[in-house]
Design a protein around this motif. Structure first.
Motif, PDB file in Angstrom:
ATOM      1  N   HIS A  12      -6.894  -8.430  -0.343  1.00  0.00           N
ATOM      2  CA  HIS A  12      -5.771  -7.438  -1.409  1.00  0.00           C
ATOM      3  C   HIS A  12      -4.553  -8.376   0.149  1.00  0.00           C
ATOM      4  O   HIS A  12      -3.203  -8.841  -0.725  1.00  0.00           O
ATOM      5  N   ASP A  13      -5.176  -8.732   1.120  1.00  0.00           N
ATOM      6  CA  ASP A  13      -4.113  -9.482   1.601  1.00  0.00           C
ATOM      7  C   ASP A  13      -3.383 -11.330   0.846  1.00  0.00           C
ATOM      8  O   ASP A  13      -2.487 -11.257   1.021  1.00  0.00           O
ATOM      9  N   ARG A  64       0.885   0.217   3.626  1.00  0.00           N
ATOM     10  CA  ARG A  64       1.288  -0.494   4.732  1.00  0.00           C
ATOM     11  C   ARG A  64       2.730  -0.484   4.981  1.00  0.00           C
ATOM     12  O   ARG A  64       3.483  -0.754   5.141  1.00  0.00           O
ATOM     13  N   ASP A  87      -3.435   1.223  -3.208  1.00  0.00           N
ATOM     14  CA  ASP A  87      -3.517   1.988  -2.280  1.00  0.00           C
ATOM     15  C   ASP A  87      -3.235   1.119  -0.698  1.00  0.00           C
ATOM     16  O   ASP A  87      -3.174   1.926   0.299  1.00  0.00           O
ATOM     17  N   TRP A  88      -3.663   0.549  -1.158  1.00  0.00           N
ATOM     18  CA  TRP A  88      -3.799  -0.099  -0.035  1.00  0.00           C
ATOM     19  C   TRP A  88      -1.832  -0.377   0.660  1.00  0.00           C
ATOM     20  O   TRP A  88      -2.102  -0.597   1.664  1.00  0.00           O
ATOM     21  N   VAL A 106     -11.250   0.565  -1.359  1.00  0.00           N
ATOM     22  CA  VAL A 106      -9.533   0.760  -1.059  1.00  0.00           C
ATOM     23  C   VAL A 106      -9.125   0.314  -2.302  1.00  0.00           C
ATOM     24  O   VAL A 106      -9.517  -1.190  -2.240  1.00  0.00           O
ATOM     25  N   LYS A 107      -8.377   0.756  -2.729  1.00  0.00           N
ATOM     26  CA  LYS A 107      -7.909  -0.145  -4.032  1.00  0.00           C
ATOM     27  C   LYS A 107      -6.650  -0.405  -4.071  1.00  0.00           C
ATOM     28  O   LYS A 107      -5.768  -0.448  -2.638  1.00  0.00           O
ATOM     29  N   PHE A 108      -6.188  -1.629  -4.283  1.00  0.00           N
ATOM     30  CA  PHE A 108      -5.016  -2.788  -4.398  1.00  0.00           C
ATOM     31  C   PHE A 108      -3.778  -1.789  -3.913  1.00  0.00           C
ATOM     32  O   PHE A 108      -3.154  -2.412  -2.818  1.00  0.00           O
ATOM     33  N   SER A 124     -10.488  -4.826   0.585  1.00  0.00           N
ATOM     34  CA  SER A 124      -9.503  -4.773   1.771  1.00  0.00           C
ATOM     35  C   SER A 124     -10.796  -5.238   3.443  1.00  0.00           C
ATOM     36  O   SER A 124     -11.575  -5.154   2.461  1.00  0.00           O
ATOM     37  N   ASP A 160     -13.454  -2.555   3.881  1.00  0.00           N
ATOM     38  CA  ASP A 160     -14.441  -2.370   3.690  1.00  0.00           C
ATOM     39  C   ASP A 160     -15.558  -3.910   3.646  1.00  0.00           C
ATOM     40  O   ASP A 160     -16.858  -3.107   3.984  1.00  0.00           O
TER      41      ASP A 160
END
Length: 258
Positions: free
Chosen positions: A144-145, A258, A253-254, A249-251, A172, A175
């Protein structure tokens, strides 16, 4: 109780692995060339200064270790060029220390992209495959980052880039860390490959819209071409592995977290 060492334990993925292993109650030792400040350390983990390229601190860092997870990384320049050689040094040190299980984190189908970073990742995986050690290689999709970083960089100049014809299956680090620790403590002595991707495949434009919504950015989402080997790799969907969508973890939600 197994002592787990994490080579590169202060990096993005490595720190998540250290935190995951500590949370499960394992003894954990983070190995890195530079020791982090106290506020950046995971409570309950041990930190040892180790440089696999020079051998400094290696014997101390691997003493008593039952499983070693390598999350070392480099993005460019001499450090990137040296990364495959460093992984060979990690393997040699693990063999010398008699470590029972070694685990490498790398990228899904890295060998099919001619970009230097991906070729370095593929070379590391080959070294693990051909080693005489009980090795597990975890092939993951992009974090995701990475996706969020692309958007954030473009937004600084008013444009959130959405590369045409490109989708991602971002995952994530939490995960990925779970799977790396699973691999490190699994029974058995053979070679293993683990494929792991994020919970959903999404067009980059939709990911950009989600990023814009969550961050409140005023920048515009703009479809852009992505030339070169990385663009061809992504447009061909080589970065995707929907059959191994094991992330939770979906994008969006991630981003919200944050």
């Amino acid at each position: 109780m197994t002592l787990i060492a994490v080579a590169g334990g202060t990096g993005l993925a490595g720190r998540a692995v250290v935190a995951e292993a500590v949370a499960r109650g394992y003894r954990v030792r983070s190995l890195s060339r530079h020791l982090p400040s106290d506020e950046k350390r995971v409570a309950g983990a041990e930190y040892v200064k180790v440089d696999f390229t020079t051998g400094i601190g290696v014997a101390t860092g691997l003493e008593g270790v039952g499983a070693l997870i390598e999350t070392l990384d480099a993005r460019s320049g001499a450090a990137l060029s040296a990364l495959p050689v460093t992984s060979v040094a990690v393997l040699a040190a693990a063999a010398e220390a008699g470590i029972g299980r070694i685990v490498l984190l790398t990228i899904v189908r890295a060998g099919e992209c001619s970009m230097a970073y991906y070729q370095a990742q593929a070379a590391r995986a080959l070294s693990y495959e051909h080693s005489g050690l009980a090795a597990t290689i975890v092939y993951a999709t992009q974090f995701h980052d990475l996706v969020a970083g692309i958007f954030a960089a473009g937004a600084k100049v008013g444009v959130i880039p959405a590369f045409k014809g490109v989708s991602f299956q971002p995952i994530s680090t939490v995960d990925v860390a779970r799977l790396l620790v699973d691999a490190a403590v699994a029974d058995g002595s053979g070679k293993r490959k683990v494929l792991t991707g994020g919970p959903e495949v999404m067009d980059m434009k939709e990911l950009a819209r989600q990023w814009k919504l969550v961050t409140g950015s005023k920048a515009m989402v703009v479809g852009l071409p992505l030339p070169g080997s990385f663009g061809r790799f992504l447009r061909a969907g080589k970065n995707l592995i929907p059959d191994a969508a094991v992330g939770s973890v979906k994008f969006r939600d991630w981003m919200a977290a944050r």
